[in-house]
Motif scaffolding. Structure first.
Motif, PDB file in Angstrom:
ATOM      1  N   HIS A  19      -9.542  -3.385  -4.064  1.00  0.00           N
ATOM      2  CA  HIS A  19     -10.715  -3.262  -3.199  1.00  0.00           C
ATOM      3  C   HIS A  19     -10.635  -2.092  -2.225  1.00  0.00           C
ATOM      4  O   HIS A  19     -11.654  -1.686  -1.677  1.00  0.00           O
ATOM      5  N   HIS A  20      -9.429  -1.593  -2.004  1.00  0.00           N
ATOM      6  CA  HIS A  20      -9.242  -0.477  -1.069  1.00  0.00           C
ATOM      7  C   HIS A  20      -8.756   0.791  -1.790  1.00  0.00           C
ATOM      8  O   HIS A  20      -8.344   1.737  -1.123  1.00  0.00           O
TER       9      HIS A  20
ATOM     10  N   TYR B 149      -6.428  -6.937  -3.118  1.00  0.00           N
ATOM     11  CA  TYR B 149      -6.683  -6.166  -1.905  1.00  0.00           C
ATOM     12  C   TYR B 149      -6.516  -4.674  -2.206  1.00  0.00           C
ATOM     13  O   TYR B 149      -7.301  -3.844  -1.746  1.00  0.00           O
TER      14      TYR B 149
ATOM     15  N   LEU C   9     -13.599  -5.700   1.720  1.00  0.00           N
ATOM     16  CA  LEU C   9     -12.607  -5.279   2.701  1.00  0.00           C
ATOM     17  C   LEU C   9     -11.567  -6.358   2.977  1.00  0.00           C
ATOM     18  O   LEU C   9     -10.393  -6.054   3.211  1.00  0.00           O
TER      19      LEU C   9
ATOM     20  N   ALA D   3     -12.989   4.294   1.296  1.00  0.00           N
ATOM     21  CA  ALA D   3     -12.674   2.899   0.996  1.00  0.00           C
ATOM     22  C   ALA D   3     -12.535   2.023   2.230  1.00  0.00           C
ATOM     23  O   ALA D   3     -12.788   0.821   2.165  1.00  0.00           O
ATOM     24  N   GLU D   4     -12.126   2.594   3.369  1.00  0.00           N
ATOM     25  CA  GLU D   4     -11.902   1.779   4.569  1.00  0.00           C
ATOM     26  C   GLU D   4     -13.159   1.626   5.415  1.00  0.00           C
ATOM     27  O   GLU D   4     -13.131   0.957   6.449  1.00  0.00           O
TER      28      GLU D   4
ATOM     29  N   ASP E  94       0.833  -1.206   0.000  1.00  0.00           N
ATOM     30  CA  ASP E  94       0.000   0.000   0.000  1.00  0.00           C
ATOM     31  C   ASP E  94       0.869   1.258   0.000  1.00  0.00           C
ATOM     32  O   ASP E  94       0.589   2.218  -0.738  1.00  0.00           O
TER      33      ASP E  94
END
Length: 471
Positions: A377-378, A374, A341, A386-387, A41
């Motif tokens: 999706h975020h 992942y 998530l 997003a979170e 990330d």
């Protein structure tokens, strides 16, 4: 679910893909191995949605969370990309089943297995899913006879047991013993952790050969195969007296099916590989998805209550039949958002079989890709807030619309997970049965730590408090 037929908006040719210096990835390899998601990330936030890295400081590859590039690889030009040896290495431990197979062999096996997960067959499996869920809630009710009528549960351990009961019964019409289930879970955890470490820290492989680690994990794989082989041989040695008496399970379907071109059945080794993959992948992914789902519901009791309200309005106080799940759209949305998530398959790998091009950028033959699901999706520009756990994103007509190839909990393209409808049904039914009887609360001060192995699971125990609902 997103419509994979919608074309993403074409973009102008991009600048060359940035690369993280090899010396930096080598220095950071230990930290990356400990926290791959956090490091990925941060790296993508710094360099952009697609970046070149050296896996373990050694192997060049491209990480991406660009939905257009992901669609290009999984759907538009999928024939030019296969799973790489990062997945094929699992053949050593799990065999050559649908998860690990490729090409014509994979397509041949897919055509054989697909009917086992058709809608009409799935309807017949709902009862065993409900039975397994009810058995668990009954056991939990017996544990909540304390004055406060509550009990703390390691939800990952519990969901591993429930998902394994369901998959074992769907496969064998019976459940493996509790001891066999616990041993299988232990074997899978140890194999996954070891295999992933050989990928993330490839410079340790010579040491693993010297200290016998490969040999020990090969022995674990053989133990797994011996367990499953016993069930296959038992069925073959004691076949049903007539078709009417044949068990309605996946193993019998695989035993009865024949290849179109030869009319021959699968060999024992082929059966073993396919059953191994179905049993292992089917229960592992559902167990993880259910664990994260219940964690989210414990943190958001208002969402759990909305599911109960919808269920009561549609069904009063009973479990749904398969056709009645359509009357519970919010319950499905909750599951879909939990899978956003915490996607069980958090990353996919592909390798270019031939030279290709994407938006003006050449892709040389042999290029290794890691499709960071992942991260998709975020992605902060694909998902507002997003979170935040917000099931309403998936409601019919919700705005903004779901991003094309930005939501892939079961993969995408021709290799979309064959068991996706099975998993969605199973997860909904287990959630609904639990919420009929219990209120959930967190039972630990700190949030659980993610452990991204082959699948995304929690690290260690995930304690939640289950408290009986007042009638």
């Amino acid at each position: 679910m997103p419509d994979a037929s919608i074309e993403p908006v074409e973009q102008a040719p991009k600048t060359p893909i940035p690369w993280v210096p090899q010396w930096r990835t080598l220095l950071n390899s230990v930290a990356f191995s400990r926290d791959p998601i956090g490091n990925l990330d941060r790296m993508l936030a710094q360099y952009g949605d697609t970046v070149g890295v050296y896996l373990g400081g050694v192997r060049p590859g491209i990480i991406t969370r660009d939905p257009a590039l992901v669609q290009h690889i999984l759907q538009k030009n999928h024939r030019r990309y296969l799973k790489s040896d990062l997945t094929h290495g699992l053949i050593r431990y799990l065999g050559r089943g649908l998860l690990t197979n490729e090409g014509a062999d994979w397509l041949r096996q897919r055509r054989l297995i697909q009917p086992g997960f058709h809608r009409q067959r799935l309807a017949g499996l709902v009862r065993l899913m409900q039975t397994a869920a009810a058995e668990w809630t009954t056991e939990l009710t017996e544990r909540t006879t304390t004055p406060d009528q509550s009990a703390v549960v390691d939800i990952h351990e519990a969901m591993t047991g429930v998902a394994f009961r369901i998959m074992a019964r769907a496969t064998f019409s019976t459940s493996l013993t509790e001891a066999e289930g616990e041993r299988l879970a232990d074997i899978l955890t140890r194999i996954q952790a070891f295999y992933v470490r050989t990928i993330r820290q490839p410079y340790l492989r010579p040491w693993f050969r010297l200290n016998g680690a490969y040999r020990r994990h090969d022995a674990l794989s053989q133990e797994l195969r011996t367990l499953v082989r016993g069930y296959i041989r038992q069925r073959r040695q004691h076949p049903p007296a007539s078709p009417d008496q044949a068990p309605d399970d996946l193993l019998q379907m695989l035993l009865d099916t024949r290849y179109e071109d030869t009319g021959e059945p699968m060999t024992e080794e082929q059966l073993l590989d396919e059953v191994n993959i179905l049993l292992v992948a089917g229960h592992e992914t559902s167990a993880n998805a259910l664990s994260w789902l219940f964690y989210l519901l414990a943190r958001h009791p208002e969402i759990a209550q909305k599911v109960r309200t919808e269920m009561t309005a549609a069904l009063a106080d009973r479990s749904p039949e398969f056709h009645e799940l359509a009357q519970l759209p919010y319950a499905l949305n909750v599951v879909q958002e939990a899978l956003r998530l915490y996607p069980p398959a958090w990353i996919l790998d592909r390798v270019a079989l031939e030279a290709d091009e994407f938006q003006g950028q050449p892709i040389p033959k042999g290029t290794q890709f890691s499709l960071y699901l992942y991260g998709l999706h975020h992605h902060p520009t694909l998902w507002p807030d997003a979170e935040v756990f917000r099931p309403e994103r998936f409601a019919a007509g919700a705005q903004p619309a779901l991003p094309t190839y930005g939501y892939l909990p079961f993969g995408g393209g021709p290799r979309l997970c064959v068991g996706n409808h099975f998993a969605l049904t199973e997860i909904q039914l287990v959630m609904l049965e639990a919420l009929r009887h219990f209120h959930l609360e967190p039972a630990a001060p700190a949030p659980p730590v993610m452990m991204p192995l082959v699948t995304l699971r929690p690290e260690g125990a995930m304690p939640l408090r289950f408290r009986r609902l007042v009638p």
